[in-house]
Design an enzyme around this catalytic site. Structure first.
Site, PDB file in Angstrom:
ATOM      1  N   ARG A 156       0.668   6.113   6.558  1.00  0.00           N
ATOM      2  CA  ARG A 156      -0.043   4.814   6.770  1.00  0.00           C
ATOM      3  C   ARG A 156      -1.607   5.146   7.031  1.00  0.00           C
ATOM      4  O   ARG A 156      -1.947   4.390   8.107  1.00  0.00           O
ATOM      5  CB  ARG A 156       0.649   3.971   7.447  1.00  0.00           C
ATOM      6  N   PRO A 157      -2.595   5.737   6.515  1.00  0.00           N
ATOM      7  CA  PRO A 157      -3.920   5.871   6.963  1.00  0.00           C
ATOM      8  C   PRO A 157      -4.677   4.527   6.577  1.00  0.00           C
ATOM      9  O   PRO A 157      -4.008   3.572   6.018  1.00  0.00           O
ATOM     10  CB  PRO A 157      -4.466   7.008   5.849  1.00  0.00           C
ATOM     11  N   ILE A 158      -5.880   4.413   7.049  1.00  0.00           N
ATOM     12  CA  ILE A 158      -6.656   3.187   6.982  1.00  0.00           C
ATOM     13  C   ILE A 158      -7.861   3.385   6.403  1.00  0.00           C
ATOM     14  O   ILE A 158      -8.939   2.432   6.201  1.00  0.00           O
ATOM     15  CB  ILE A 158      -6.924   2.434   8.336  1.00  0.00           C
ATOM     16  N   ASP A 178       9.547  -1.952  -0.427  1.00  0.00           N
ATOM     17  CA  ASP A 178      10.428  -2.597   0.593  1.00  0.00           C
ATOM     18  C   ASP A 178      11.865  -2.781   0.270  1.00  0.00           C
ATOM     19  O   ASP A 178      12.651  -3.010   1.151  1.00  0.00           O
ATOM     20  CB  ASP A 178       9.652  -3.977   1.005  1.00  0.00           C
ATOM     21  N   LYS A 228       7.278 -12.875   5.094  1.00  0.00           N
ATOM     22  CA  LYS A 228       6.731 -12.606   6.235  1.00  0.00           C
ATOM     23  C   LYS A 228       5.345 -11.944   5.581  1.00  0.00           C
ATOM     24  O   LYS A 228       4.330 -12.189   6.599  1.00  0.00           O
ATOM     25  CB  LYS A 228       7.760 -11.386   6.780  1.00  0.00           C
ATOM     26  N   ARG A 245      12.653  -8.197  12.880  1.00  0.00           N
ATOM     27  CA  ARG A 245      11.176  -8.253  12.843  1.00  0.00           C
ATOM     28  C   ARG A 245      10.918  -8.894  11.277  1.00  0.00           C
ATOM     29  O   ARG A 245       9.712  -9.608  11.357  1.00  0.00           O
ATOM     30  CB  ARG A 245      10.686  -6.922  12.759  1.00  0.00           C
TER      31      ARG A 245
HETATM   32  C1  UD1 Z   1       2.100  -3.884   2.803  1.00  0.00           C
HETATM   33  C2  UD1 Z   1       3.258  -4.464   3.313  1.00  0.00           C
HETATM   34  C3  UD1 Z   1       4.475  -3.866   3.207  1.00  0.00           C
HETATM   35  C4  UD1 Z   1       4.740  -2.976   2.118  1.00  0.00           C
HETATM   36  C5  UD1 Z   1       3.137  -2.472   1.449  1.00  0.00           C
HETATM   37  C6  UD1 Z   1       3.399  -1.859   0.026  1.00  0.00           C
HETATM   38  C7  UD1 Z   1       2.516  -6.385   5.214  1.00  0.00           C
HETATM   39  C8  UD1 Z   1       2.351  -6.676   6.329  1.00  0.00           C
HETATM   40  N1  UD1 Z   1       2.995  -5.342   4.800  1.00  0.00           N
HETATM   41  O1  UD1 Z   1       1.719  -3.082   3.812  1.00  0.00           O
HETATM   42  O2  UD1 Z   1       5.654  -4.563   3.821  1.00  0.00           O
HETATM   43  O3  UD1 Z   1       5.539  -2.009   2.105  1.00  0.00           O
HETATM   44  O4  UD1 Z   1       2.304  -3.333   1.628  1.00  0.00           O
HETATM   45  O5  UD1 Z   1       4.014  -3.189  -0.922  1.00  0.00           O
HETATM   46  O6  UD1 Z   1       2.103  -7.161   3.925  1.00  0.00           O
HETATM   47  N2  UD1 Z   1      -3.001   3.745   2.164  1.00  0.00           N
HETATM   48  C9  UD1 Z   1      -3.808   4.430   2.378  1.00  0.00           C
HETATM   49  N3  UD1 Z   1      -4.973   4.317   3.143  1.00  0.00           N
HETATM   50  C10 UD1 Z   1      -5.129   2.964   3.436  1.00  0.00           C
HETATM   51  C11 UD1 Z   1      -4.380   2.108   3.019  1.00  0.00           C
HETATM   52  C12 UD1 Z   1      -2.977   2.325   2.645  1.00  0.00           C
HETATM   53  O7  UD1 Z   1      -3.820   5.836   2.209  1.00  0.00           O
HETATM   54  O8  UD1 Z   1      -6.403   2.754   3.953  1.00  0.00           O
HETATM   55  C13 UD1 Z   1      -1.590   3.972   1.620  1.00  0.00           C
HETATM   56  C14 UD1 Z   1      -0.510   3.745   2.439  1.00  0.00           C
HETATM   57  O9  UD1 Z   1      -0.193   5.016   3.420  1.00  0.00           O
HETATM   58  C15 UD1 Z   1       0.715   3.702   1.631  1.00  0.00           C
HETATM   59  C16 UD1 Z   1       0.022   2.887   0.244  1.00  0.00           C
HETATM   60  O10 UD1 Z   1      -1.580   3.132   0.340  1.00  0.00           O
HETATM   61  O11 UD1 Z   1       0.991   4.996   1.138  1.00  0.00           O
HETATM   62  C17 UD1 Z   1       0.421   1.492   0.267  1.00  0.00           C
HETATM   63  O12 UD1 Z   1      -0.276   0.867   1.427  1.00  0.00           O
HETATM   64  P1  UD1 Z   1      -0.618  -0.591   1.570  1.00  0.00           P
HETATM   65  O13 UD1 Z   1      -0.347  -1.389   0.121  1.00  0.00           O
HETATM   66  O14 UD1 Z   1      -1.876  -0.663   2.274  1.00  0.00           O
HETATM   67  O15 UD1 Z   1       0.611  -1.320   2.448  1.00  0.00           O
HETATM   68  P2  UD1 Z   1       0.485  -2.167   3.653  1.00  0.00           P
HETATM   69  O16 UD1 Z   1      -0.763  -3.156   3.281  1.00  0.00           O
HETATM   70  O17 UD1 Z   1       0.262  -1.346   5.089  1.00  0.00           O
END
Ligand code: UD1
Length: 422
Positions: free
Chosen positions: A121-123, A311, A22, A402
């Site tokens: 989950r911030p961006i 995961d 996925k 999902r």
């Molecule tokens: C992806 C996977 C998800 C997996 C995760 C970690 C997909 C669709 N989803 O999610 O299944 O659990 O990787 O292996 O591929 N963070 C920030 N700021 C940001 C982005 C992330 O603080 O801008 C933090 C998140 O809150 C989290 C950590 O970084 O605590 C890891 O997140 P991230 O690696 O970005 O996960 P996703 O890409 O959302």
């Protein structure tokens, strides 16, 4: 409301085919928008999240069709970069579209992303990286506007190796003139897979799967690309742990042992033997033979690849709840990923939670009604139900669907007693 009905206590025996991942399929679907023509994602699983992504792509003017070979996407005519708010709220990966959209149309209009409720989950890492490439970002109500007219190649360092941010930045840099260097990248296998897909289409990206990625700008990508994404390592880990928990002999056809090596290395081997199999150069697989009662994994820390995947944390939690001994699980990636434990408690699980560590003491589980509140937590409840005495009803099956293709059917084929009621 879709739910699973489970009669616990059955061993698993047989072969299960692992589907394409996925988390590889979704970013490749995003990247298909950068190709002015057709892309075939071979054997693409019809998962809930994939169907939502199809609907989002259609909203831009792309055509998506499931054929016997896989998912065919035609992105010849893309007329908008505005992501539908209601659909984006359903999947986190909707935010991974930004990189592809600004590459294609030089702008994107995106609502805040959704996905499983497993943390804040911030961006910020995505935004800081895009800003470093010269993308202008403004926030209007609950939407974020990206203007990439003046974007240019640059050097970007991520404050944390975020999977999605690494993927977004790779896609954002593909058409920028010159070389973009991305430091402290996530190294998850799905990123290497996205890079492989883009490179087959004519991109020049080096270092996918390592901490340092170089993207050399190209002018366009080739159409008519056919690509089969890597096997799902989380589905692989789920079936591996299910076999460990329930006992039996299971062959995971197509599974890649390399991508799940940390789990294999840490699975107690007194009652469980795991063999990586290479049937021929085209077919890999993993063979698991589990005899006797499962015992504790000891202490496990969930962290970015190549360490124990977050995961699989809930799946391990379910195994720990029914295994002999004490298991300590520390979650370092997401801040609220232990919600499933409250549901496991209803089945007799014994645990305590302190900060980001759960201490789980193995105990006999019994069937009852529980609710899957997120994807992996839901799969964990299914495993617990398969081990528990009596009948278990898992509500919220749509959350499991999902990310797992035909979870009930694959388990039934192995001898489990599980029925999906739609
Ligand atoms: C992806 C996977 C998800 C997996 C995760 C970690 C997909 C669709 N989803 O999610 O299944 O659990 O990787 O292996 O591929 N963070 C920030 N700021 C940001 C982005 C992330 O603080 O801008 C933090 C998140 O809150 C989290 C950590 O970084 O605590 C890891 O997140 P991230 O690696 O970005 O996960 P996703 O890409 O959302």
């Amino acid at each position: 409301m879709p739910h699973y009905l489970i009669n616990g206590g059955k061993r698993l025996d047989g072969t299960v085919e692992i589907s394409p991942a996925k988390n590889a399929v979704l970013p490749i679907m995003c990247a298909s928008l950068m190709i002015r023509g057709k892309t075939l994602i071979k054997d693409c699983p019809r998962l809930g999240d994939v169907m939502v992504m199809c609907d989002i792509l259609k909203g831009f003017g792309a055509k998506t069709t499931f054929t016997p070979q896989g998912l065919l996407i035609n992105a010849e005519n893309i007329n908008t970069s505005e992501i539908d708010g209601a659909l984006a709220g359903k999947i986190r990966a909707s935010f991974f579209l930004v990189g592809a959209l600004i590459s294609r149309l030089k702008w994107a209009d995106c609502p805040m992303p959704g996905g499983c409720k497993i943390g804040t989950r911030p961006i910020d890492i995505h935004l800081a990286g895009l800003k470093a490439l010269g993308v202008e970002i403004s926030v209007l109500d609950s939407r974020i506007l990206f203007d990439a007219k003046n974007a240019k190649s640059s050097r970007v360092r991520l404050r944390y190796p975020s999977v999605g941010a690494t993927e977004n930045l790779i896609m954002a840099a593909v058409f920028l003139k010159g070389d973009t260097y991305i430091e402290n990248c996530a190294t998850e296998p799905e990123i290497k897979d996205l890079v492989e897909f883009l490179n087959i289409a004519g991109a020049k990206i080096y270092g996918g799967g390592t901490r340092f990625i170089r993207v050399c700008g190209v002018e366009n990508l080739t159409e008519n690309i056919e690509y089969k994404p890597i096997p799902d390592r989380i589905e692989t880990g789920t079936f591996l742990l299910a076999t460990y928990l329930l006992g039996g002999k299971v062959y995971l056809k197509g599974a890649n042992a390399e991508n799940i090596f940390y789990l294999i290395k840490n699975t107690p081997n007194n009652s469980c033997k795991i063999y990586a199999r290479y049937v021929n150069i085209y077919e890999k697989g993993i063979y698991i033979v589990a005899k006797g009662e499962p015992i504790s994994f000891g202490s496990i820390v969930c962290a970015p690849y190549p360490l124990f995947p977050t995961d699989l944390q809930p799946i391990l939690g379910a195994v720990a709840a029914a295994s002999k001994g004490i298991t300590k699980i520390t979650e370092t990636v997401f801040d609220s990923r232990f919600l499933y434990l409250e549901e496991l408690f209803k089945m007799g699980a014994k645990f305590s939670l302190k900060d980001n560590t759960a201490t789980i003491v193995g105990a006999p589980l019994f069937g009852t009604t529980v609710e899957a509140k997120d994807l992996r937590g839901g799969a964990a409840l299914v495993l617990a139900g398969l081990k528990a005495s009596g009948k278990t009803k898992v509500l919220g099956a749509e959350n499991v669907m999902r990310g797992y293709l035909d979870f009930d059917k694959k388990l039934t084929a192995l001898g489990a007693d599980i029925t999906l009621i739609d």
